[in-house]
Design a protein around this motif. Structure first.
Motif: not given
Length: 115
Positions: A29-36, A51-55, A61-69
Motif C-alpha cells: 500500500f502507499r505505492v509511489i511507483a512500480m516498474g521493471w 507506473f508513476t504514483s498518478i498512474g 526510449d529503447s523499448v517504446k513501441g515494443r514493450f507494454t507495462i
C-alpha cells in the motif's frame, strides 16, 4: 514484509515475444511507483518501464513501441509484454516497487534474445 516474484523469462529468437509477470505479496500500500528494470552483463541497471504514483507510464526510449507495462490490481500482479525482441534486450529483468516505507526488488528473471 513485501515480496516480489518475477516469472516468464527465457530464451527467444530475435523478433519474438515474451510476457513477464511480477506477483506482489505482503503489505502493498502507499505505492509511489512500480516498474521493471533490467541489467545486462557489465552494465548498470536501467529503467525499462514504470507506473508513476498518478498512474501514468514511463518507458525507456529503447523499448517504446515494443514493450507494454500493465497490471491487474485484483491479482496484485504487474506484467511486461515484450514484442519485437532484439539481442540487445538480453538482460536480467527485475520488478521494483517503491512504497512510502521502502524500496523493494524481486530476484530477477533472465531474458535472452538470440540473433
Amino acid at each position: 514484509q513485501v515480496q516480489l516474484v518475477e516469472s516468464g523469462g527465457g530464451l527467444v529468437q530475435a523478433g519474438g515475444s515474451l510476457r513477464l509477470s511480477c506477483a506482489a505479496s505482503g503489505s502493498i500500500f502507499r505505492v509511489i511507483a512500480m516498474g521493471w528494470y533490467r541489467q545486462a552483463p557489465g552494465k548498470q541497471r536501467e529503467l525499462v518501464a514504470a507506473f508513476t504514483s498518478i498512474g501514468s507510464t514511463n518507458y525507456a526510449d529503447s523499448v517504446k513501441g515494443r514493450f507494454t507495462i500493465s497490471r491487474d490490481n485484483a491479482k496484485n500482479t504487474m506484467y511486461l509484454q515484450m514484442n519485437s525482441l532484439k539481442p540487445e534486450d538480453t538482460a536480467v529483468y527485475y520488478c521494483n516497487a517503491v512504497l512510502a516505507y521502502g524500496n523493494y526488488w524481486g530476484q530477477g528473471t533472465q531474458v535472452t534474445v538470440s540473433s
